[in-house]
Write a protein that holds these residues in place. Sequence first.
Motif, mmCIF file in Angstrom:
data_model
loop_
_atom_site.group_PDB
_atom_site.id
_atom_site.type_symbol
_atom_site.label_atom_id
_atom_site.label_comp_id
_atom_site.label_asym_id
_atom_site.label_seq_id
_atom_site.Cartn_x
_atom_site.Cartn_y
_atom_site.Cartn_z
ATOM 1 N N SER A 318 32.994 35.704 29.923
ATOM 2 C CA SER A 318 33.646 35.396 31.198
ATOM 3 C C SER A 318 34.788 34.406 31.017
ATOM 4 C CB SER A 318 32.629 34.866 32.212
ATOM 5 O OG SER A 318 31.602 35.799 32.437
ATOM 6 N N ALA A 319 35.655 34.683 30.042
ATOM 7 C CA ALA A 319 36.812 33.814 29.809
ATOM 8 C C ALA A 319 37.743 33.784 31.022
ATOM 9 C CB ALA A 319 37.581 34.284 28.578
ATOM 10 N N SER A 320 37.702 34.816 31.839
ATOM 11 C CA SER A 320 38.512 34.866 33.058
ATOM 12 C C SER A 320 38.001 33.906 34.120
ATOM 13 C CB SER A 320 38.476 36.274 33.648
ATOM 14 O OG SER A 320 37.168 36.580 34.106
ATOM 15 N N GLY A 321 36.767 33.443 33.964
ATOM 16 C CA GLY A 321 36.055 32.734 35.014
ATOM 17 C C GLY A 321 34.922 33.577 35.569
ATOM 18 N N GLY A 322 34.924 34.878 35.179
ATOM 19 C CA GLY A 322 33.874 35.767 35.652
ATOM 20 C C GLY A 322 33.930 35.957 37.158
ATOM 21 N N LEU A 323 32.997 36.706 37.683
ATOM 22 C CA LEU A 323 32.960 36.903 39.129
ATOM 23 C C LEU A 323 32.732 35.587 39.851
ATOM 24 C CD1 LEU A 323 32.533 39.806 37.973
ATOM 25 C CD2 LEU A 323 31.101 40.253 39.978
ATOM 26 N N ILE A 324 32.041 34.646 39.202
ATOM 27 C CA ILE A 324 31.746 33.363 39.829
ATOM 28 C C ILE A 324 33.014 32.589 40.157
ATOM 29 C CG2 ILE A 324 30.766 31.060 39.352
ATOM 30 C CD1 ILE A 324 28.429 32.501 38.007
ATOM 31 N N ALA A 325 33.996 32.595 39.280
ATOM 32 C CA ALA A 325 35.222 31.833 39.518
ATOM 33 C C ALA A 325 36.448 32.722 39.687
ATOM 34 C CB ALA A 325 35.454 30.834 38.386
ATOM 35 N N MET A 326 36.591 33.766 38.866
ATOM 36 C CA MET A 326 37.697 34.704 39.059
ATOM 37 C C MET A 326 37.611 35.318 40.448
ATOM 38 S SD MET A 326 40.334 36.406 37.781
ATOM 39 C CE MET A 326 41.190 37.973 37.926
ATOM 40 N N GLY A 327 36.385 35.630 40.886
ATOM 41 C CA GLY A 327 36.165 36.215 42.197
ATOM 42 C C GLY A 327 35.738 37.663 42.098
ATOM 43 N N HIS A 328 35.370 38.214 43.244
ATOM 44 C CA HIS A 328 34.830 39.585 43.287
ATOM 45 C C HIS A 328 35.316 40.279 44.553
ATOM 46 C CE1 HIS A 328 32.359 42.990 42.748
ATOM 47 N NE2 HIS A 328 31.259 42.570 43.344
ATOM 48 N N PRO A 329 36.592 40.712 44.578
ATOM 49 C CA PRO A 329 37.086 41.426 45.750
ATOM 50 C C PRO A 329 36.487 42.819 45.895
ATOM 51 C CG PRO A 329 38.888 40.653 44.345
ATOM 52 C CD PRO A 329 37.626 40.501 43.569
ATOM 53 N N ILE A 330 35.679 43.223 44.948
ATOM 54 C CA ILE A 330 34.923 44.479 44.850
ATOM 55 C C ILE A 330 35.777 45.586 44.221
ATOM 56 C CG2 ILE A 330 33.396 46.140 45.960
ATOM 57 C CD1 ILE A 330 32.677 44.132 48.020
ATOM 58 N N GLY A 331 36.657 46.224 44.977
ATOM 59 C CA GLY A 331 37.449 47.314 44.416
ATOM 60 C C GLY A 331 38.201 46.946 43.149
ATOM 61 N N PRO A 332 38.873 45.788 43.108
ATOM 62 C CA PRO A 332 39.652 45.429 41.913
ATOM 63 C C PRO A 332 38.846 44.891 40.748
ATOM 64 C CG PRO A 332 40.502 44.365 43.918
ATOM 65 C CD PRO A 332 39.158 44.917 44.242
ATOM 66 N N THR A 333 37.594 44.502 40.953
ATOM 67 C CA THR A 333 36.908 43.647 39.982
ATOM 68 C C THR A 333 36.803 44.273 38.599
ATOM 69 O OG1 THR A 333 35.636 42.719 41.822
ATOM 70 C CG2 THR A 333 34.855 42.237 39.593
ATOM 71 N N GLY A 334 36.348 45.512 38.507
ATOM 72 C CA GLY A 334 36.219 46.150 37.201
ATOM 73 C C GLY A 334 37.551 46.372 36.518
ATOM 74 N N VAL A 335 38.603 46.673 37.298
ATOM 75 C CA VAL A 335 39.945 46.824 36.728
ATOM 76 C C VAL A 335 40.428 45.473 36.204
ATOM 77 C CG1 VAL A 335 42.293 47.641 37.139
ATOM 78 C CG2 VAL A 335 40.389 48.664 38.397
ATOM 79 N N GLY A 336 40.167 44.416 36.956
ATOM 80 C CA GLY A 336 40.575 43.074 36.522
ATOM 81 C C GLY A 336 39.890 42.648 35.240
ATOM 82 N N GLN A 337 38.632 43.045 35.053
ATOM 83 C CA GLN A 337 37.940 42.750 33.788
ATOM 84 C C GLN A 337 38.667 43.396 32.616
ATOM 85 O OE1 GLN A 337 33.956 44.271 34.386
ATOM 86 N NE2 GLN A 337 33.149 42.216 34.735
ATOM 87 N N VAL A 338 39.064 44.654 32.779
ATOM 88 C CA VAL A 338 39.796 45.345 31.714
ATOM 89 C C VAL A 338 41.119 44.634 31.455
ATOM 90 C CG1 VAL A 338 40.971 47.498 31.093
ATOM 91 C CG2 VAL A 338 38.694 47.563 32.155
ATOM 92 N N GLY A 339 41.811 44.240 32.527
ATOM 93 C CA GLY A 339 43.068 43.523 32.361
ATOM 94 C C GLY A 339 42.902 42.221 31.599
ATOM 95 N N GLU A 340 41.835 41.486 31.888
ATOM 96 C CA GLU A 340 41.575 40.232 31.176
ATOM 97 C C GLU A 340 41.297 40.488 29.701
ATOM 98 O OE1 GLU A 340 40.718 36.259 30.090
ATOM 99 O OE2 GLU A 340 41.797 37.083 31.804
ATOM 100 N N ILE A 341 40.500 41.503 29.388
ATOM 101 C CA ILE A 341 40.197 41.795 27.990
ATOM 102 C C ILE A 341 41.451 42.223 27.246
ATOM 103 C CG2 ILE A 341 38.977 43.415 26.484
ATOM 104 C CD1 ILE A 341 36.610 43.191 28.418
#
Length: 378
Positions: A318-341
């Motif tokens: 969770s280098a992005s901050g994970g859902l806990i800090a990066m956030g979880h708008p739902i629709g974007p979340t999995g795409v944002g994980q790929v973007g962070e990686i």
Amino acid sequence: MVKILGDLSPVYVVGIGFHPYQHASDTPYVALGLQAIREALTDAAIAWEDVQSSYVATALLGMAAGRPMLRHLGAHGQPLVHIENASASGSTAFRHACLEVGAGISDVALVVGVDKRTSPVFRAPTGVPSLADDAIVPATHFALLADEYCSRHNVAPEDVALVAVKNHANGALNPNAQRRKVRTLEEVMTRPIAGTLTALQCTPIGEGAAAVIVASEEGIRRLGIDAGRAVRVVSSAAGSEKAGNQTNPDTALSAEIMAQAIREAQIGPRDLDVIEVHDAFAIEELLYAEATGICEQGEFIPLLKEGAFDIGGRCAISASGGLIAMGHPIGPTGVGQVGEIVRQLRGEATGRQQPGARTGLAHMVGIGAVCYVHVLQK
């Protein structure tokens, strides 16, 4: 077992973009999504006309939300697919874009996740109501899992809260994160929600957008995309809950699908340099991290205290901050994980870069339960 991407042509992420995750605002979802898409197109150095297919992931916006957004880029007649799969909506859209490109149906595909909470989150009725529906809400369920884990492995609630301390610190370094403030353990332990679970150990559900561009080798060559910044998607695995595990189906399912993705990528769990997991609650990161096999059951907390899962540690989780800090708008979340990686594997995660990162894993679960896991390599 059927291999997916391993049977297809190589697939790469060549562009990433975000609208920062944020609390509810007056910004229309169209503006959120367009910012992420335009940033991804610029990052890939391609034009909208070069995109041959689009996948739009949402969970809260209703029917066919993508068209009013994409028309601002130009109507070019490309195929458009809308995907809703609860928290795994973005991950699902990404998988299907990869399958399309890997199969040679198109050379360049857009995946965009965008969401904005316009009304209370609605879940379709099951038709068979449970006597506990009003009593066991998600926070209660994960608080019970945290209590069970603490009892089984003789750790304290404060130890579980250290996951949130780490992730808030990571989120403070991420300009796209909804929560960008370092938190002490004492702060994290305030404001109990259920049992020992506190507000700062739970994800905020706000709004935002994330986009990635997926391309084949032919697409990269034809469009002159910088191959040195392309990150390969080496595996994709997905599944849904099986009968027989009602206590913690998400973790059992995640362990199975993670193992499948890691096996298909032809690596071992300890080859992972960065991991983004569905940590909507602090206990989830702990359970899912152990499910990957990067450490034995019950070993996560001691390794966490040693800094093994910090940025700069053995594996940045969770280098992005994970859902806990990066956030979880739902629709974007999995795409944002790929973007962070992708950012991490390119070495472009300024201020939160995992040194020498070459392999990353993105994991999301969704109500149902469903699970999607992707492994990417530089």
